[in-house]
Design a protein around this motif. Structure first.
Motif, PDB file in Angstrom:
ATOM      1  N   ALA A 153      22.232  92.916  48.334  1.00  0.00           N
ATOM      2  CA  ALA A 153      21.195  92.350  47.744  1.00  0.00           C
ATOM      3  C   ALA A 153      21.581  92.586  45.918  1.00  0.00           C
ATOM      4  O   ALA A 153      21.449  92.120  45.317  1.00  0.00           O
ATOM      5  CB  ALA A 153      20.892  94.031  47.131  1.00  0.00           C
ATOM      6  N   GLN A 154      22.783  92.780  46.033  1.00  0.00           N
ATOM      7  CA  GLN A 154      23.525  92.285  44.544  1.00  0.00           C
ATOM      8  C   GLN A 154      24.058  91.206  44.602  1.00  0.00           C
ATOM      9  O   GLN A 154      24.477  89.566  43.831  1.00  0.00           O
ATOM     10  CB  GLN A 154      25.095  93.466  44.700  1.00  0.00           C
ATOM     11  CG  GLN A 154      26.074  92.616  43.379  1.00  0.00           C
ATOM     12  CD  GLN A 154      27.178  93.450  43.285  1.00  0.00           C
ATOM     13  OE1 GLN A 154      27.634  94.121  43.996  1.00  0.00           O
ATOM     14  NE2 GLN A 154      27.983  93.757  42.058  1.00  0.00           N
ATOM     15  N   SER A 155      24.711  89.841  46.030  1.00  0.00           N
ATOM     16  CA  SER A 155      24.620  88.378  46.292  1.00  0.00           C
ATOM     17  C   SER A 155      23.439  87.984  45.871  1.00  0.00           C
ATOM     18  O   SER A 155      23.907  86.998  45.177  1.00  0.00           O
ATOM     19  CB  SER A 155      25.399  88.506  47.200  1.00  0.00           C
ATOM     20  OG  SER A 155      26.458  89.068  48.177  1.00  0.00           O
ATOM     21  N   ARG A 156      22.115  88.861  46.239  1.00  0.00           N
ATOM     22  CA  ARG A 156      21.384  88.277  46.430  1.00  0.00           C
ATOM     23  C   ARG A 156      21.112  88.021  44.800  1.00  0.00           C
ATOM     24  O   ARG A 156      20.260  86.939  44.081  1.00  0.00           O
ATOM     25  CB  ARG A 156      20.235  88.403  47.155  1.00  0.00           C
ATOM     26  CG  ARG A 156      19.913  88.350  48.286  1.00  0.00           C
ATOM     27  CD  ARG A 156      18.819  88.706  49.781  1.00  0.00           C
ATOM     28  NE  ARG A 156      19.396  88.220  50.582  1.00  0.00           N
ATOM     29  CZ  ARG A 156      18.876  89.104  52.074  1.00  0.00           C
ATOM     30  NH1 ARG A 156      17.885  90.756  52.316  1.00  0.00           N
ATOM     31  NH2 ARG A 156      19.159  88.635  52.485  1.00  0.00           N
ATOM     32  N   ALA A 157      20.863  88.754  44.444  1.00  0.00           N
ATOM     33  CA  ALA A 157      20.711  89.351  42.641  1.00  0.00           C
ATOM     34  C   ALA A 157      21.233  88.526  41.913  1.00  0.00           C
ATOM     35  O   ALA A 157      20.765  87.625  41.072  1.00  0.00           O
ATOM     36  CB  ALA A 157      20.536  90.240  41.780  1.00  0.00           C
ATOM     37  N   ASN A 158      22.640  88.111  42.080  1.00  0.00           N
ATOM     38  CA  ASN A 158      23.456  87.256  41.705  1.00  0.00           C
ATOM     39  C   ASN A 158      23.160  85.419  42.040  1.00  0.00           C
ATOM     40  O   ASN A 158      23.474  84.229  40.880  1.00  0.00           O
ATOM     41  CB  ASN A 158      25.631  87.790  41.647  1.00  0.00           C
ATOM     42  CG  ASN A 158      25.752  88.299  41.386  1.00  0.00           C
ATOM     43  OD1 ASN A 158      25.070  89.402  40.063  1.00  0.00           O
ATOM     44  ND2 ASN A 158      26.840  88.763  42.108  1.00  0.00           N
TER      45      ASN A 158
END
Length: 176
Positions: A153-158
């Motif tokens: 999720a953090q990677s997608r947000a980034n």
């Protein structure tokens, strides 16, 4: 995660194998307990018989051949009594031997039974330890999945943020 799943599967297989082994050992233990119970009954009956025969033999041990001949009216009765005493004494010896063998067998079977019960308890303890280890591995797997989902999720947000920055930079470049 895959490695943890393999460990979990291996622990599940070990637990299943231990459960099967425990069931087989429980069946053997039950059979041995039944056998020991039968041996105890046979031993009790033999002991009672032997005690009665020893008592009777003791009573007749004081009776000599002369007393047997004087107590009976005919020679055939005296011979039958003598033959009976000889036969019962040999049967008493056989009964005593059988009794001693049964006692030895009973002790051996009880020792084997005790040993098997200890083995089953060790297997049960091992299975419990493996179940605890399995629970830890499942917990570890869940933690790893949650961490993977959080990082994804953090990677997608980034990625979305970088894509937005990239698109903004492309627009600025085009406008320049």
């Amino acid at each position: 995660i895959e490695q943890t799943q393999r460990v979990i599967k291996s622990l599940e297989v070990e637990i299943a194998a231990n459960d099967v082994e425990i069931k087989l050992l429980d069946k053997e233990i039950q059979e041995k307990e039944d056998f020991v119970s039968i041996l105890r009954q046979e031993t009790a009956i033999l002991e009672q018989t032997v005690n009665q025969r020893v008592t009777e033999s003791y009573k007749y041990s004081f009776v000599g051949p002369l007393e047997i001949f004087l107590d009976v009216k005919s020679l055939s009765t005296a011979l039958r009594r003598t033959k009976y005493l000889i036969a019962t004494r040999s049967q008493d010896i056989v009964s005593l031997e059988e009794y001693s063998f049964k006692i030895v067998d009973l002790k051996n079977e009880e020792e084997k039974l005790t040993s098997q019960k200890a083995t089953v308890q060790i297997k049960r303890n091992s299975t419990e330890e493996e179940k605890l280890s399995l629970a830890k591995e499942v917990q570890n797997l869940e933690t790893q999945k949650l961490e993977k989902d959080r990082l994804l999720a953090q990677s997608r947000a980034n990625e979305a943020q970088l894509k937005a920055t990239y698109d903004a930079n492309i627009k600025k470049q085009n406008s320049l």
